[in-house]
Design an enzyme around this catalytic site. Sequence first.
Site, PDB file in Angstrom:
ATOM      1  N   GLU A 171       0.831  -1.210   0.000  1.00 20.30           N
ATOM      2  CA  GLU A 171       0.000   0.000   0.000  1.00 20.30           C
ATOM      3  C   GLU A 171       0.865   1.259   0.000  1.00 20.30           C
ATOM      4  OE1 GLU A 171      -3.035   0.623  -0.507  1.00 20.30           O
ATOM      5  OE2 GLU A 171      -3.741  -1.429  -0.600  1.00 20.30           O
ATOM      6  N   GLN A 195       1.508   7.019  -5.191  1.00 20.14           N
ATOM      7  CA  GLN A 195       2.272   7.824  -6.153  1.00 20.14           C
ATOM      8  C   GLN A 195       3.082   6.994  -7.160  1.00 20.14           C
ATOM      9  OE1 GLN A 195       1.954  11.131  -5.443  1.00 20.14           O
ATOM     10  NE2 GLN A 195       1.640  11.221  -3.243  1.00 20.14           N
ATOM     11  N   THR A 196       2.999   5.678  -7.128  1.00 20.07           N
ATOM     12  CA  THR A 196       3.820   4.879  -8.049  1.00 20.07           C
ATOM     13  C   THR A 196       2.947   3.836  -8.746  1.00 20.07           C
ATOM     14  OG1 THR A 196       5.599   5.144  -6.440  1.00 20.07           O
ATOM     15  CG2 THR A 196       5.988   3.565  -8.200  1.00 20.07           C
ATOM     16  N   LEU A 226      11.885   4.801  -6.301  1.00 17.42           N
ATOM     17  CA  LEU A 226      10.438   4.896  -6.028  1.00 17.42           C
ATOM     18  C   LEU A 226      10.018   6.323  -5.695  1.00 17.42           C
ATOM     19  CD1 LEU A 226       9.569   1.748  -3.863  1.00 17.42           C
ATOM     20  CD2 LEU A 226       8.574   2.371  -6.048  1.00 17.42           C
ATOM     21  N   TYR A 286       9.739   9.936  -3.221  1.00 14.17           N
ATOM     22  CA  TYR A 286       9.060  10.235  -1.952  1.00 14.17           C
ATOM     23  C   TYR A 286       9.673   9.417  -0.806  1.00 14.17           C
ATOM     24  CZ  TYR A 286       5.748  12.350  -5.132  1.00 14.17           C
ATOM     25  OH  TYR A 286       5.177  13.106  -6.108  1.00 14.17           O
ATOM     26  N   TYR A 327      -6.104   7.053   4.431  1.00 12.40           N
ATOM     27  CA  TYR A 327      -6.241   6.058   3.373  1.00 12.40           C
ATOM     28  C   TYR A 327      -5.566   4.738   3.751  1.00 12.40           C
ATOM     29  CZ  TYR A 327      -5.290   3.176  -0.518  1.00 12.40           C
ATOM     30  OH  TYR A 327      -5.207   2.059  -1.291  1.00 12.40           O
ATOM     31  N   ASP A 366      -8.776   6.561  -2.140  1.00  9.69           N
ATOM     32  CA  ASP A 366      -7.551   7.064  -2.787  1.00  9.69           C
ATOM     33  C   ASP A 366      -7.954   7.812  -4.060  1.00  9.69           C
ATOM     34  OD1 ASP A 366      -8.212   5.110  -4.600  1.00  9.69           O
ATOM     35  OD2 ASP A 366      -6.268   4.117  -4.594  1.00  9.69           O
ATOM     36  N   CYS A 403     -12.123   2.909 -15.160  1.00  7.22           N
ATOM     37  CA  CYS A 403     -12.529   4.317 -15.002  1.00  7.22           C
ATOM     38  C   CYS A 403     -11.257   5.165 -14.884  1.00  7.22           C
ATOM     39  CB  CYS A 403     -13.422   4.463 -13.764  1.00  7.22           C
ATOM     40  SG  CYS A 403     -14.276   6.039 -13.734  1.00  7.22           S
ATOM     41  N   CYS A 447     -16.083   3.029 -20.424  1.00  8.84           N
ATOM     42  CA  CYS A 447     -17.411   2.824 -19.841  1.00  8.84           C
ATOM     43  C   CYS A 447     -18.083   1.551 -20.370  1.00  8.84           C
ATOM     44  CB  CYS A 447     -18.288   4.036 -20.105  1.00  8.84           C
ATOM     45  SG  CYS A 447     -17.596   5.539 -19.408  1.00  8.84           S
ATOM     46  N   CYS A 469     -24.126   5.188 -13.139  1.00  9.49           N
ATOM     47  CA  CYS A 469     -23.146   6.269 -13.211  1.00  9.49           C
ATOM     48  C   CYS A 469     -23.789   7.512 -13.836  1.00  9.49           C
ATOM     49  CB  CYS A 469     -21.947   5.819 -14.048  1.00  9.49           C
ATOM     50  SG  CYS A 469     -20.760   7.143 -14.275  1.00  9.49           S
TER      51      CYS A 469
END
Length: 335
Positions: free
Chosen positions: A38, A43-44, A81, A83, A119, A137, A191, A198, A207
């Site tokens: 997680e 961000q990756t 990676l 961050y 999250y 997220d 999505c 769709c 939706c």
Amino acid sequence: MVHQAKTVRRLLLKWYGDHKRDLPWRHTQDPYRIWISEVMLQQTRVAAVIPYYERFLALFPDAAALASAPEQKLLAAWAGLGYYSRARNLRKAARAIVELSHFPDDYAALRELPGVGDYTAAALASIAFGRPHAALDGNVARVLGRMLAERGDIKSQAVRNNLRALAGALLDPKQPGEFNQALMELGATVCVPKRPLCGACPVRPYCLARRQGLENQLPAGAGRPSASRRKKHLLVIEKENKILLWQRPADSSRLAGFWELPELESIPGATIHGGVAGFRHTIVNTTYLVQVQRAALRSRPSGFRWLAKGDLEDLPLSTTAKKALARLSRSEPRA
Ligand code: SF4
């Protein structure tokens, strides 16, 4: 839509069962392994995470191993990676887990761990421990924002609160981990941010964005600001199988502890040779146009160290330094 929650859940879980990608962290119930995945996935991209995940777990197979990881080994395992505060927080949290003598198993206790936000706590509580917490997220926010035809800025607190409430109302209390992962998977594979697929979406009848023909316009505020450009000129200076590098100080705001190649401006006495390689590297909102050249020096300037080339794999090298060395060696004719 909330009164159709049962149908939405059923459709989504069925679709997830049939279409979910086979990913290494989906084969485990070990909270430590799920936690590492997680954090890496923030961000990756998934494809980039998989080799890191496997290498990281081979080096640090449990919280005790991570808690005692030396800084340089930890950063080297994370190098690429980005961050890097994530890696340091992982180790801090691993130390807290070792002190507790067990992995925290509810949302509140998980939220207390360093680096664990709403999250991650919700994702871990639901996936590893079956607790009914909705995990919101970026992927999930986009899916729900479209399902509601939400026109506000998806990053604003008011809209986030709306989406969190919807996520909570839709959540399957019996399978919260599967439900959260199903929504994340839908956002990651169907999505998607641009041109959502769709036609392949299980919740299409529910939706509102789709019904109103707004699926390509929503959500608002999802685009990234355009990156500014800067030039960077790096030097590769070698001597007796060693290479000249400098290390970012421990209190550096970015990449603390990482090793870098010298920049042209920092070594005024260098004699430039050929071997130019170039590449682009984007960090947050800045795209660096990086030029790399070989150079020579009479004496080592202060603040720099000669490091053996064979040791570089075990050290945290910045991504620009890694890319520069790789591009330069590729651009040179083989002997
Ligand atoms: Fe996203 Fe389209 Fe599904 Fe709506 S119908 S949730 S826009 S993929």
